[in-house]
Structures are given as structure tokens and as C-alpha cells.
Scaffold this motif. Structure first.
Motif, PDB file in Angstrom:
ATOM      1  N   VAL A   1      27.999  21.181 -40.986  1.00  0.00           N
ATOM      2  CA  VAL A   1      27.810  22.136 -41.316  1.00  0.00           C
ATOM      3  C   VAL A   1      26.139  21.396 -42.189  1.00  0.00           C
ATOM      4  O   VAL A   1      26.190  22.861 -43.012  1.00  0.00           O
ATOM      5  CB  VAL A   1      28.755  22.497 -42.255  1.00  0.00           C
ATOM      6  N   GLY A   2      25.835  20.945 -42.354  1.00  0.00           N
ATOM      7  CA  GLY A   2      24.218  20.053 -43.572  1.00  0.00           C
ATOM      8  C   GLY A   2      23.461  20.899 -42.819  1.00  0.00           C
ATOM      9  O   GLY A   2      22.907  21.138 -41.737  1.00  0.00           O
TER      10      GLY A   2
ATOM     11  N   THR B   1      21.609  24.996 -49.659  1.00  0.00           N
ATOM     12  CA  THR B   1      22.865  24.801 -50.361  1.00  0.00           C
ATOM     13  C   THR B   1      23.483  25.623 -49.960  1.00  0.00           C
ATOM     14  O   THR B   1      24.728  26.041 -49.199  1.00  0.00           O
ATOM     15  CB  THR B   1      22.874  24.364 -51.405  1.00  0.00           C
TER      16      THR B   1
ATOM     17  N   THR C   1      24.319  25.989 -46.481  1.00  0.00           N
ATOM     18  CA  THR C   1      25.805  24.697 -45.433  1.00  0.00           C
ATOM     19  C   THR C   1      26.621  25.530 -46.640  1.00  0.00           C
ATOM     20  O   THR C   1      27.694  25.455 -45.528  1.00  0.00           O
ATOM     21  CB  THR C   1      25.236  23.753 -46.458  1.00  0.00           C
TER      22      THR C   1
ATOM     23  N   ALA D   1      30.423  25.758 -43.820  1.00  0.00           N
ATOM     24  CA  ALA D   1      31.300  25.364 -44.466  1.00  0.00           C
ATOM     25  C   ALA D   1      32.693  26.385 -44.959  1.00  0.00           C
ATOM     26  O   ALA D   1      33.555  26.027 -44.111  1.00  0.00           O
ATOM     27  CB  ALA D   1      31.317  24.667 -45.894  1.00  0.00           C
TER      28      ALA D   1
ATOM     29  N   LEU E   1      35.268  18.485 -43.209  1.00  0.00           N
ATOM     30  CA  LEU E   1      33.602  18.900 -42.762  1.00  0.00           C
ATOM     31  C   LEU E   1      32.533  17.546 -42.883  1.00  0.00           C
ATOM     32  O   LEU E   1      32.728  16.775 -43.444  1.00  0.00           O
ATOM     33  CB  LEU E   1      33.071  19.672 -44.059  1.00  0.00           C
TER      34      LEU E   1
ATOM     35  N   VAL F   1      28.741  16.323 -43.984  1.00  0.00           N
ATOM     36  CA  VAL F   1      27.790  17.351 -44.908  1.00  0.00           C
ATOM     37  C   VAL F   1      26.739  16.570 -44.656  1.00  0.00           C
ATOM     38  O   VAL F   1      26.340  15.037 -45.107  1.00  0.00           O
ATOM     39  CB  VAL F   1      27.794  17.550 -45.786  1.00  0.00           C
TER      40      VAL F   1
ATOM     41  N   HIS G   1      24.055  19.287 -54.670  1.00  0.00           N
ATOM     42  CA  HIS G   1      23.731  19.598 -53.351  1.00  0.00           C
ATOM     43  C   HIS G   1      25.640  19.458 -52.673  1.00  0.00           C
ATOM     44  O   HIS G   1      26.374  20.556 -52.437  1.00  0.00           O
ATOM     45  CB  HIS G   1      23.004  19.428 -52.582  1.00  0.00           C
ATOM     46  N   PHE G   2      25.790  18.042 -52.853  1.00  0.00           N
ATOM     47  CA  PHE G   2      27.100  18.353 -52.002  1.00  0.00           C
ATOM     48  C   PHE G   2      28.492  18.424 -52.524  1.00  0.00           C
ATOM     49  O   PHE G   2      29.271  19.310 -52.771  1.00  0.00           O
ATOM     50  CB  PHE G   2      26.827  16.457 -52.062  1.00  0.00           C
TER      51      PHE G   2
ATOM     52  N   VAL H   1      29.038  21.719 -52.663  1.00  0.00           N
ATOM     53  CA  VAL H   1      29.518  21.832 -50.853  1.00  0.00           C
ATOM     54  C   VAL H   1      30.642  21.739 -50.769  1.00  0.00           C
ATOM     55  O   VAL H   1      31.669  22.204 -50.401  1.00  0.00           O
ATOM     56  CB  VAL H   1      28.663  21.740 -49.441  1.00  0.00           C
TER      57      VAL H   1
ATOM     58  N   VAL I   1      35.133  16.621 -47.119  1.00  0.00           N
ATOM     59  CA  VAL I   1      33.876  16.248 -46.497  1.00  0.00           C
ATOM     60  C   VAL I   1      33.521  13.809 -46.357  1.00  0.00           C
ATOM     61  O   VAL I   1      33.602  13.891 -47.340  1.00  0.00           O
ATOM     62  CB  VAL I   1      33.095  16.732 -48.240  1.00  0.00           C
TER      63      VAL I   1
END
Length: 297
Positions: free
Chosen positions: A82-83, A87, A90, A94, A105, A107, A123-124, A127, A135
Motif C-alpha cells: 500500500v506504499g 501519507t 497510503t 491501507a 500491509l 509499506v 509517516h509509518f 499508516v 505492518v
């Protein structure tokens, strides 16, 4: 933290297209079932690099997850790529993947923008907070232009849903440090590193070559898990010419994997532009490498 990211032996599955370039959902289901039931894999990664994610639409990504999840049921895990470099986008992908039935996921670090370390962390985390799914971080700076430093990975390891890393960093020192300091589950994203990463604490692979030789790729880690390091080494070495042909021919793995799948009579279809299909000389090299593997060298 969620106990573990789903699966140990995963194919970075190609996205089959019809001859006119449309998404081939029936072909995707047939290929997925083949890789799980005949190939012995326990997970599939969809819409990753080998899945040509930059050229599939959001609707196609969601439909692909839904179709493959339906086809494999509880026999395997479905990990959705989904990356993006946005943001918000994404997060949207997700949530759509979760609704479509994904088990986890993948990413990738945002590409082109080259965010700094704390921007990567933000960002991570954003998500990971958006769904209830585990993830996997996708560390592939050669494509994204974004380094994922040790400090970023160590910080993200504290998030309850960030459970692992697909490692294409080609930075063995960083990888070793993260493995020593965190509980992140590491997956080799480069087939030539499947055995070496397992030997220092990795848990499995997300393999492009597994599209075309799934049992042979899995057999390496099965031999290692059984305590036969000599057999694992021999099996990895036997795979090396095919790995070199698929991943070292100067074209993306989507091109080479799809060419070999066509030769095997399995769903693949063309690649989407800007990629171009393999020419006859490359197809001959690929077929020769696979035949050599199947013949025992």
C-alpha cells in the motif's frame, strides 16, 4: 506487539494482466492457488515492486486483494502493498486493503520526496495507526531514494503493529544491528540473501524468484530449519544461476518473472508501460536457467 507478521515463505507475486493490459483477476486467483497449493508457500505479497504497483489503480489494488484472499482462504496470508509517496494516499490504500481482506500491509518508504528521519517515523506510525493490521516496512532505498536509518527502524519497532521489515537495503551492518536490538521479523527481499539473512536471525523471504520456482526457494530454508546447513547451502547455490537471470539481467523482476511464467503456462500477461517485455534472447537465458535448476544443475 502483534505476535508475528503473517507467513514465512512469501512470493512477491506478479499482477497478471490480460493480453490487452487489463487486470486479470481470474488469472491472479489461479496463480495464487498454484503458488500456495503446488508451490508450498504460506504467504503472498500483492502490489509490491514485482506486482507493478506504480501502474495499477487504487481500485485494481483493492480488487486484487479481494480476489486473491477469496481464492486462498485460510491456507495462506495475503499481504497488501500500500506504499505511496503521499501519507494520506497510503492511509486510504491501507484501509481499503483491510476492508478487502488483507492479513497484513507492506509499506514502502515514501519515494521522491526523500523525507527525513522523523518524517519517516511520522509517516509509518500514521499508516500503522490507520488499521488493525500488522505492518511490514519495506526498506529499498535503491528504488525510493529514502534511506531508513537504524535509529528510525529501532524507534518504529516500538509500535504495536509494526512487526517486520522486507529488507532490500543491501546494508548488512544495519540489518544485523536491528535484528540484535529489536523483535522485528526480517524478510529477505533479495533472493540472493534468503539463506544469509536467515542465518543471522531473519524469519523468511519475500521472493520474486518464488513466482517461478516456489518449492525450490522454500526448500533452502526448510533444509536450514531442519539443521542441514550443508543442504541449505547447496540448494541456495543451485538457485543462484536462476536468481541471477531473474534479478540480475538489467531489467525489473516483473519482466523476467512474467516471461518465465508464460513459458510455464501460468497466468502472467504483459507488463505495463513504461516496462517492456523480455526479448527473445533474455527469454532463452531465463528458460535455460530454469531448466538447469530442474535438471539438478
Amino acid at each position: 506487539m502483534i505476535d508475528a507478521a503473517p507467513g514465512r515463505h512469501a512470493a512477491a507475486m506478479v499482477t497478471p494482466f490480460t493480453p490487452d493490459g487489463s487486470l486479470d483477476l481470474d488469472g491472479a486467483q489461479r496463480l495464487a492457488v498454484h503458488l500456495i497449493d503446488e508451490g508450498g508457500l504460506d504467504a503472498l505479497v500483492l502490489s509490491g515492486t514485482t506486482g507493478e504497483s506504480p501502474t495499477t489503480t487504487d481500485a485494481e489494488k483493492s480488487a486484487l486483494v479481494r480476489a486473491v484472499a477469496e481464492a486462498v482462504g485460510d491456507r495462506a496470508s495475503v499481504i497488501a502493498g500500500v506504499g505511496t509517496n503521499d501519507t494520506r494516499h497510503t492511509v486510504s490504500l491501507a484501509r481499503e486493503a483491510e476492508s478487502a481482506g488483507a492479513d497484513a500491509l507492506l509499506v514502502v518508504a515514501p519515494y521522491y520526496s526523500r523525507p527525513g528521519p522523523q518524517a519517516l517515523v511520522h509517516h509509518f506510525r500514521t499508516v500503522a495507526d490507520a488499521t488493525g493490521l500488522p505492518v511490514l516496512l519495506y526498506d529499498i532505498p535503491g528504488r525510493t531514494g529514502s534511506e531508513m536509518p537504524y535509529d528510525v527502524l529501532a524507534e518504529l519497532a516500538g509500535h504495536p503493529r509494526i512487526t517486520g521489515v522486507k529488507d532490500c537495503s543491501y546494508d548488512p551492518m544495519k540489518t544485523a544491528r536491528v535484528l540484535a536490538a529489536t523483535d522485528l521479523a526480517y524478510y529477505a527481499g533479495c533472493d540472493e540473501q534468503n539463506l544469509s539473512l536467515r542465518a543471522i536471525g531473519g524469519v523468511g523471504f519475500i521472493s520474486t524468484v518464488a513466482n517461478v520456482a516456489p518449492r525450490e526457494v522454500r526448500a533452502v530454508l526448510d533444509a536450514y530449519a531442519a539443521g542441514s546447513t550443508a543442504s541449505a547451502t547447496a540448494r541456495q547455490q543451485a538457485l543462484t544461476p536462476l536468481i541471477a537471470a531473474v534479478m540480475g539481467s538489467g531489467v525489473p523482476g516483473a519482466v523476467t518473472a512474467k516471461a518465465l511464467l508464460r513459458e510455464q503456462g501460468l497466468p502472467s500477461g504483459p507488463v505495463r508501460a513504461p516496462l517492456l517485455g523480455a526479448d527473445g534472447e533474455l527469454v532463452d537465458q531465463l528458460v535455460g536457467a530454469l531448466k538447469s535448476l530442474n535438471a539438478g544443475g
